[in-house]
Design an enzyme around this catalytic site. Structure first.
Site, PDB file in Angstrom:
ATOM      1  N   ASN A   1     -25.306   7.900 -16.409  1.00 18.54           N
ATOM      2  CA  ASN A   1     -26.602   7.804 -17.080  1.00 18.54           C
ATOM      3  C   ASN A   1     -26.556   8.721 -18.296  1.00 18.54           C
ATOM      4  O   ASN A   1     -26.612   9.938 -18.148  1.00 18.54           O
ATOM      5  CB  ASN A   1     -27.717   8.221 -16.110  1.00 18.54           C
ATOM      6  CG  ASN A   1     -29.078   8.225 -16.788  1.00 18.54           C
ATOM      7  OD1 ASN A   1     -29.227   7.745 -17.909  1.00 18.54           O
ATOM      8  ND2 ASN A   1     -30.077   8.768 -16.099  1.00 18.54           N
TER       9      ASN A   1
ATOM     10  N   LYS B   1     -28.706   9.009 -20.606  1.00 16.23           N
ATOM     11  CA  LYS B   1     -30.032   9.452 -21.065  1.00 16.23           C
ATOM     12  C   LYS B   1     -30.137   9.243 -22.589  1.00 16.23           C
ATOM     13  O   LYS B   1     -29.572   8.270 -23.101  1.00 16.23           O
ATOM     14  CB  LYS B   1     -30.296  10.896 -20.625  1.00 16.23           C
ATOM     15  CG  LYS B   1     -30.031  11.052 -19.117  1.00 16.23           C
ATOM     16  CD  LYS B   1     -30.499  12.337 -18.523  1.00 16.23           C
ATOM     17  CE  LYS B   1     -30.177  12.350 -17.035  1.00 16.23           C
ATOM     18  NZ  LYS B   1     -30.648  13.564 -16.365  1.00 16.23           N
TER      19      LYS B   1
ATOM     20  N   HIS C   1     -36.513   6.843 -12.449  1.00 16.92           N
ATOM     21  CA  HIS C   1     -35.845   8.129 -12.662  1.00 16.92           C
ATOM     22  C   HIS C   1     -36.901   9.235 -12.757  1.00 16.92           C
ATOM     23  O   HIS C   1     -37.987   9.018 -13.300  1.00 16.92           O
ATOM     24  CB  HIS C   1     -34.999   8.082 -13.937  1.00 16.92           C
ATOM     25  CG  HIS C   1     -34.075   9.250 -14.049  1.00 16.92           C
ATOM     26  ND1 HIS C   1     -34.518  10.489 -14.459  1.00 16.92           N
ATOM     27  CD2 HIS C   1     -32.762   9.383 -13.773  1.00 16.92           C
ATOM     28  CE1 HIS C   1     -33.493  11.332 -14.432  1.00 16.92           C
ATOM     29  NE2 HIS C   1     -32.416  10.691 -14.018  1.00 16.92           N
TER      30      HIS C   1
ATOM     31  N   GLU D   1     -37.218  11.658 -14.645  1.00 18.87           N
ATOM     32  CA  GLU D   1     -37.687  11.941 -16.014  1.00 18.87           C
ATOM     33  C   GLU D   1     -38.761  10.938 -16.433  1.00 18.87           C
ATOM     34  O   GLU D   1     -39.691  11.276 -17.152  1.00 18.87           O
ATOM     35  CB  GLU D   1     -36.483  11.969 -16.979  1.00 18.87           C
ATOM     36  CG  GLU D   1     -35.655  13.236 -16.775  1.00 18.87           C
ATOM     37  CD  GLU D   1     -34.174  13.109 -17.062  1.00 18.87           C
ATOM     38  OE1 GLU D   1     -33.753  12.136 -17.702  1.00 18.87           O
ATOM     39  OE2 GLU D   1     -33.420  14.002 -16.608  1.00 18.87           O
TER      40      GLU D   1
ATOM     41  N   GLU E   1     -31.958  11.868  -6.053  1.00 15.86           N
ATOM     42  CA  GLU E   1     -31.776  12.885  -7.099  1.00 15.86           C
ATOM     43  C   GLU E   1     -32.862  13.946  -6.950  1.00 15.86           C
ATOM     44  O   GLU E   1     -33.978  13.776  -7.470  1.00 15.86           O
ATOM     45  CB  GLU E   1     -31.892  12.246  -8.488  1.00 15.86           C
ATOM     46  CG  GLU E   1     -30.817  11.230  -8.788  1.00 15.86           C
ATOM     47  CD  GLU E   1     -30.583  11.091 -10.292  1.00 15.86           C
ATOM     48  OE1 GLU E   1     -29.427  11.233 -10.711  1.00 15.86           O
ATOM     49  OE2 GLU E   1     -31.547  10.875 -11.044  1.00 15.86           O
TER      50      GLU E   1
ATOM     51  N   GLY F   1     -29.690  18.373 -14.151  1.00 13.60           N
ATOM     52  CA  GLY F   1     -29.465  19.088 -15.404  1.00 13.60           C
ATOM     53  C   GLY F   1     -29.533  20.604 -15.280  1.00 13.60           C
ATOM     54  O   GLY F   1     -29.611  21.307 -16.284  1.00 13.60           O
TER      55      GLY F   1
ATOM     56  N   SER G   1     -26.496  17.305 -11.098  1.00 13.09           N
ATOM     57  CA  SER G   1     -25.428  18.265 -11.370  1.00 13.09           C
ATOM     58  C   SER G   1     -24.111  17.911 -10.672  1.00 13.09           C
ATOM     59  O   SER G   1     -23.398  18.799 -10.189  1.00 13.09           O
ATOM     60  CB  SER G   1     -25.882  19.688 -11.018  1.00 13.09           C
ATOM     61  OG  SER G   1     -26.983  20.059 -11.819  1.00 13.09           O
TER      62      SER G   1
HETATM   63  P1  13P Z   1     -27.195  15.627 -14.337  1.00 11.13           P
HETATM   64  O1  13P Z   1     -25.942  15.042 -13.754  1.00 11.13           O
HETATM   65  O2  13P Z   1     -27.087  16.007 -15.766  1.00 11.13           O
HETATM   66  O3  13P Z   1     -27.748  16.700 -13.463  1.00 11.13           O
HETATM   67  O4  13P Z   1     -28.290  14.443 -14.318  1.00 11.13           O
HETATM   68  C1  13P Z   1     -28.470  13.723 -13.172  1.00 11.13           C
HETATM   69  C2  13P Z   1     -29.305  12.543 -13.478  1.00 11.13           C
HETATM   70  O5  13P Z   1     -30.473  12.654 -13.748  1.00 11.13           O
HETATM   71  C3  13P Z   1     -28.655  11.230 -13.478  1.00 11.13           C
HETATM   72  O6  13P Z   1     -29.589  10.212 -13.530  1.00 11.13           O
END
Ligand code: 13P
Length: 248
Positions: free
Chosen positions: A9, A11, A94, A96, A164, A170, A209
């Site tokens: 992903n 983003k 997601h 976010e 997640e 992140g 992560s």
């Molecule tokens: P990270 O791997 O950067 O922590 O992000 C995870 C994520 O949100 C994947 O959709």
């Protein structure tokens, strides 16, 4: 038998030229991975370029999608548009999107419905915040995300749920693989209560992560069928190294 699934992903990262560079490097490095489903989810603007360079060697996914098929919805994107770019997967719900764009379980349910109708493979994201975890609400939150998100729907055989935890995204602080397994097992049993077949065929991913150093520990868990990788998927070599941790 569930086919493992590893998803990048990206983003809101990478221009078209950066996408092209990544795709070329990825193709140079990637081994034969027929035992795995590999998906890259670039921003919408990168879909066509990724498809043009990678062709059938990687599956394309979108990071989001609207719940109507067309019309006056400024700034949104439809399932047919994604299909026409070569997408076969779509990430929905997601954290976010939930946190920054106020997507709730009902909105996500509407998006899942249209993805299923249009034959896009949905990847439903669930996860608790740190506060919810500290208040011992993690299991209640995940149960509600699953029940309300899936209400009235029957997801297709190749779909996935990505666990997640919001506090792991992140941050560099991944969930302990044993805890992720416990939650994956909980998700599987909750799905089984909704529909017995879902227990067996749903692919459950861990995200938050994931790195080259910890990926193998997640892949070793009985109920974890792959990963949803954010930051560590932005570098082609690192992402390929994560894929190689899967014992295929
Ligand atoms: P990270 O791997 O950067 O922590 O992000 C995870 C994520 O949100 C994947 O959709």
């Amino acid at each position: 038998m569930r086919k493992p699934l590893i998803i990048a992903n990206w983003k809101m990262n990478k221009t078209i030229s950066e996408t092209e560079q990544y795709a070329q490097e990825f193709l140079r490095l990637i081994d034969d991975t027929e035992q795995l489903d590999l998906v890259i989810c670039p921003p919408f603007t990168g879909l066509e370029k990724l498809k043009a360079v990678c062709k059938e060697q990687v599956n394309l996914g979108a990071q989001n999608m609207f719940w109507e098929v067309s019309g006056a919805y400024t700034g949104e994107i439809s399932a047919d548009m994604l299909l026409s770019c070569g997408c076969s997967y779509v990430i929905l719900g997601h954290s976010e999107r939930r946190q920054l764009f106020n997507e709730n379980n009902y909105i996500i349910n509407s998006k899942l419905r249209i993805a299923i109708e249009k034959n896009l493979i949905p990847v439903l994201c669930v996860g608790e915040t740190l506060q919810q975890r500290e208040n011992k609400l993690a299991y209640d939150v995940i149960r509600e995300q699953l029940r309300e998100g899936l209400a009235g729907l029957e997801p297709p055989g190749r779909w996935a749920v990505a666990y997640e935890p919001v506090w792991a995204i992140g941050t560099g602080v991944n969930a302990h693989p044993d805890d992720a397994q416990t939650m994956a097992m909980f998700i599987r049993s909750e799905l089984g209560m909704l529909n017995k077949a879902l227990y067996d065929y749903t692919r459950i991913l861990y995200g938050g992560s994931v790195t080259e150093n910890n990926a193998a520990d997640f892949f070793a868990q009985a109920d974890i069928d792959g990963a949803l990788v954010g930051g560590a998927s932005l570098n082609a070599a690192t992402f390929v190294n994560i894929i190689r941790k899967y014992n295929y």
